[in-house]
Design a protein around this motif. Structure first.
Motif, short mmCIF file in Angstrom:
data_model
loop_
_atom_site.label_atom_id
_atom_site.label_comp_id
_atom_site.label_asym_id
_atom_site.label_seq_id
_atom_site.Cartn_x
_atom_site.Cartn_y
_atom_site.Cartn_z
N LEU A 31 0.83 -1.21 0.00
CA LEU A 31 0.00 0.00 0.00
C LEU A 31 0.86 1.26 0.00
CD1 LEU A 31 -2.98 -0.82 2.39
CD2 LEU A 31 -2.95 -0.80 -0.10
N ILE A 32 1.90 1.27 0.81
CA ILE A 32 2.78 2.44 0.87
C ILE A 32 3.46 2.69 -0.48
CG2 ILE A 32 4.92 3.33 1.91
CD1 ILE A 32 4.00 1.89 4.52
N ASP A 33 3.89 1.61 -1.12
CA ASP A 33 4.59 1.74 -2.40
C ASP A 33 3.67 2.14 -3.55
OD1 ASP A 33 6.93 0.99 -1.14
OD2 ASP A 33 6.89 -1.08 -1.88
N ASN A 34 2.39 1.80 -3.47
CA ASN A 34 1.49 1.99 -4.61
C ASN A 34 0.41 3.04 -4.42
OD1 ASN A 34 2.24 -0.23 -6.68
ND2 ASN A 34 2.35 -1.22 -4.69
N TYR A 35 0.26 3.54 -3.21
CA TYR A 35 -0.77 4.53 -2.92
C TYR A 35 -0.18 5.62 -2.05
CZ TYR A 35 -3.93 0.90 -4.58
OH TYR A 35 -4.55 -0.05 -5.34
N GLU A 36 -0.74 6.78 -2.09
CA GLU A 36 -0.30 7.87 -1.22
C GLU A 36 -0.99 7.70 0.13
OE1 GLU A 36 -0.50 11.80 -2.86
OE2 GLU A 36 0.10 11.07 -4.83
N VAL A 37 -0.32 6.97 1.01
CA VAL A 37 -0.91 6.64 2.30
C VAL A 37 0.22 6.56 3.34
CG1 VAL A 37 -0.81 4.15 1.84
CG2 VAL A 37 -2.46 5.01 3.46
N THR A 38 -0.09 6.97 4.55
CA THR A 38 0.90 6.86 5.63
C THR A 38 1.00 5.42 6.09
OG1 THR A 38 -0.72 7.22 7.40
CG2 THR A 38 0.34 9.20 6.44
N ARG A 39 2.10 5.09 6.75
CA ARG A 39 2.29 3.74 7.29
C ARG A 39 1.16 3.41 8.28
NH1 ARG A 39 5.30 -0.41 7.64
NH2 ARG A 39 6.95 0.35 6.28
N GLU A 40 0.79 4.38 9.12
CA GLU A 40 -0.26 4.15 10.12
C GLU A 40 -1.58 3.82 9.45
OE1 GLU A 40 1.79 6.89 10.11
OE2 GLU A 40 3.13 6.09 11.64
N ARG A 41 -1.93 4.59 8.42
CA ARG A 41 -3.19 4.35 7.71
C ARG A 41 -3.16 3.01 6.99
NH1 ARG A 41 -8.38 6.52 6.91
NH2 ARG A 41 -9.28 5.00 5.52
N ALA A 42 -2.02 2.72 6.33
CA ALA A 42 -1.88 1.45 5.62
C ALA A 42 -2.01 0.27 6.58
CB ALA A 42 -0.54 1.40 4.88
N ALA A 43 -1.36 0.37 7.75
CA ALA A 43 -1.41 -0.70 8.74
C ALA A 43 -2.84 -0.92 9.24
CB ALA A 43 -0.47 -0.40 9.90
N ALA A 44 -3.56 0.16 9.49
CA ALA A 44 -4.94 0.04 9.95
C ALA A 44 -5.83 -0.57 8.87
CB ALA A 44 -5.47 1.41 10.37
N ASP A 45 -5.66 -0.13 7.63
CA ASP A 45 -6.47 -0.66 6.53
C ASP A 45 -6.18 -2.14 6.29
OD1 ASP A 45 -7.60 1.83 6.26
OD2 ASP A 45 -6.53 2.35 4.41
N VAL A 46 -4.91 -2.52 6.35
CA VAL A 46 -4.54 -3.92 6.14
C VAL A 46 -5.09 -4.79 7.27
CG1 VAL A 46 -2.58 -5.52 6.16
CG2 VAL A 46 -2.55 -3.52 4.66
N ALA A 47 -5.01 -4.33 8.50
CA ALA A 47 -5.55 -5.09 9.63
C ALA A 47 -7.04 -5.33 9.45
CB ALA A 47 -5.26 -4.37 10.94
N ASP A 48 -7.76 -4.30 9.02
CA ASP A 48 -9.20 -4.43 8.78
C ASP A 48 -9.49 -5.40 7.64
OD1 ASP A 48 -12.00 -3.64 9.15
OD2 ASP A 48 -11.75 -2.59 7.23
#
Length: 92
Positions: free
Chosen positions: A62-79
């Protein structure tokens, strides 16, 4: 990190603008279990189908392919992984 894998009997199908996961049993598609994915989840599915991965692998994707912070990416992946596990779409 715990390794996971998308179950081998699941197929991603694109129908119009929608992406759906269906179960395949003995070459036949079972349309009673259909799971709709948004475009980001569909991208993740396509990138990691047939591969072992960790939660951190998905966060990095997600970080490599979208403009997203690590925190947001981690939360989205967990969900996302929580839902995929609940519906029996992944092993691990």
């Amino acid at each position: 990190m715990k390794q996971m894998r998308i179950k081998d009997n699941l197929r991603l199908r694109k129908i119009g603008s929608r992406s759906m996961v269906v179960r395949e049993v003995e070459g036949e598609v079972n349309m009673t279990d259909v799971f709709t994915l948004n475009s980001t989840a569909s991208d993740i599915w396509s990138a990691f189908s047939g591969k072992d991965f960790t939660e951190e692998d998905l966060v990095g994707y997600l970080i490599d392919n979208y403009e997203v912070t690590r925190e947001r990416a981690a939360a989205d992946v967990a969900d996302l992984l929580s839902r995929w596990k609940e519906y029996g779409l992944i092993d691990g």
